[in-house]
Scaffold this active site. Structure first.
Site, PDB file in Angstrom:
ATOM      1  N   SER A   4      11.598   2.745   7.660  1.00 18.98           N
ATOM      2  CA  SER A   4      11.153   3.374   6.320  1.00 18.98           C
ATOM      3  C   SER A   4      10.106   2.416   5.886  1.00 18.98           C
ATOM      4  O   SER A   4       9.478   2.812   4.847  1.00 18.98           O
ATOM      5  CB  SER A   4      12.312   3.274   5.249  1.00 18.98           C
ATOM      6  OG  SER A   4      13.015   2.100   5.328  1.00 18.98           O
ATOM      7  N   GLU A  14      23.479   9.467   7.499  1.00 22.39           N
ATOM      8  CA  GLU A  14      22.681   9.969   6.346  1.00 22.39           C
ATOM      9  C   GLU A  14      22.667  11.313   6.055  1.00 22.39           C
ATOM     10  O   GLU A  14      22.498  12.063   7.086  1.00 22.39           O
ATOM     11  CB  GLU A  14      21.274   9.485   6.844  1.00 22.39           C
ATOM     12  CG  GLU A  14      19.917   9.836   5.824  1.00 22.39           C
ATOM     13  CD  GLU A  14      18.693   9.131   6.352  1.00 22.39           C
ATOM     14  OE1 GLU A  14      18.602   8.428   7.102  1.00 22.39           O
ATOM     15  OE2 GLU A  14      17.644   9.257   5.488  1.00 22.39           O
TER      16      GLU A  14
HETATM   17  O1  KIV Z   1      14.709   3.006   7.742  1.00 25.36           O
HETATM   18  C1  KIV Z   1      15.688   3.204   6.900  1.00 25.36           C
HETATM   19  O2  KIV Z   1      15.419   2.644   5.761  1.00 25.36           O
HETATM   20  C2  KIV Z   1      16.997   3.626   7.400  1.00 25.36           C
HETATM   21  C3  KIV Z   1      17.966   3.795   6.169  1.00 25.36           C
HETATM   22  C4  KIV Z   1      17.639   5.041   5.444  1.00 25.36           C
HETATM   23  C5  KIV Z   1      19.262   3.974   6.847  1.00 25.36           C
HETATM   24  O3  KIV Z   1      16.909   3.897   8.389  1.00 25.36           O
END
Ligand code: KIV
Length: 273
Positions: free
Chosen positions: A54, A191
């Site tokens: 992310s 998720e």
């Molecule tokens: O990349 C991320 O932040 C994630 C979370 C949403 C679990 O995979």
């Protein structure tokens, strides 16, 4: 500028997380992508820090998690590891660095572990990436699974809506969770799936299940730090609880600074040499 102080805290390990699940102690997890934020999150007592892909959205401003590279993930992970004294640091293997074949997956996982000093990696998917998961685990690298809404497959799903509402998809998700457990994954992220299904998965498998938009009957929770702090604005899903309004605080502080600079109020005599 402050430097994080050494406090000789007992490090969280995959074994400790397993014990926490056994004694029904909830596990806390947040993302972090840099030294300063990771230091604060660790000092607050978080159990696990996810250097999530992310970062592609939050740090680099991309629309999806797909563009972030392995080198960029290692850069973020290295900064996080430098700050962390207690939490277990998990790093996402980015899109395109493990799906090709298990040798590539192993190479990527080893690069992350060797170059960043992180403690574990995370991969998205179930049966289809089993071979890669087994290969990474065979090298002694702890692996966390990720099922449900898997953002690296967003163009296959087409939307960010709740996954596994239908019986068939829910059945596959449960099977995938069992496969990841059998392979030896130390934990699993679920998720954006129905709470009832997440509960069933957490009851069925013995490894900790960490939810994000998966209800309360799992073994722990994870959120994206910038979302829960109210730094990001555009992302407002139902599962997100905002614990602060840091964007407003920062806007006010920066606004005040600009005003003081323009008016000549800053710096004053005491702030000068
Ligand atoms: O990349 C991320 O932040 C994630 C979370 C949403 C679990 O995979």
């Amino acid at each position: 500028m402050s430097v994080h102080q050494s406090t000789h805290l007992k490090r969280i390990t995959t074994h400790i997380l397993q014990e926490m699940k056994k004694r029904h102690e909830k596990i806390s997890m947040l993302t972090a992508y840099d030294f300063s934020m990771a230091g604060i999150v660790d000092a607050a007592g978080i159990d696990m820090i996810l250097v999530g892909d992310s970062a592609s959205n939050v740090m680099a401003g991309h629309e999806t998690t797909l563009p972030i590279t392995l080198d960029q993930m290692i850069y973020h992970a290295t900064a996080v590891v430098r700050a962390v004294e207690r939490a277990l640091v998990v790093v996402d293997i980015p899109f395109g660095s493990y799906q090709g074949n298990s040798s590539e997956a192993l190479r990527s996982a080893i690069r992350i572990m060797k170059e960043s000093g992180a403690h574990a990696v995370k991969v998205e998917g179930g049966a289809e990436i089993k071979e890669s998961v087994v290969r990474i685990l065979s090298a002694g690298v702890p692996v966390m699974g990720h099922l449900g809404l898997t953002p690296q497959s967003i163009y296959k799903f087409g939307t960010y809506t709740v996954r596994a509402r239908e019986k068939e998809e829910a059945g596959k998700l449960l099977e995938d969770a069992k496969i990841l457990e059998e392979c030896g994954c130390f934990a699993l992220v679920l998720e954006k799936i129905p709470a009832k299904l997440a509960k069933k998965v957490a009851e069925t498998i013995s490894i900790p299940v960490i939810g994000i938009g998966a209800g309360q009957d799992v073994d722990g929770q994870v959120l994206v730090l910038h979302d829960m702090l109210g730094i990001t604005q555009e992302f407002q899903p139902r599962f997100l609880r905002q614990y602060a309004d840091i964007r407003s605080t920062m806007l006010e502080a920066v606004g005040n600074y600009i005003q003081d600079v323009k008016s000549g109020d800053f710096p004053n005599e005491k702030e000068s040499y």
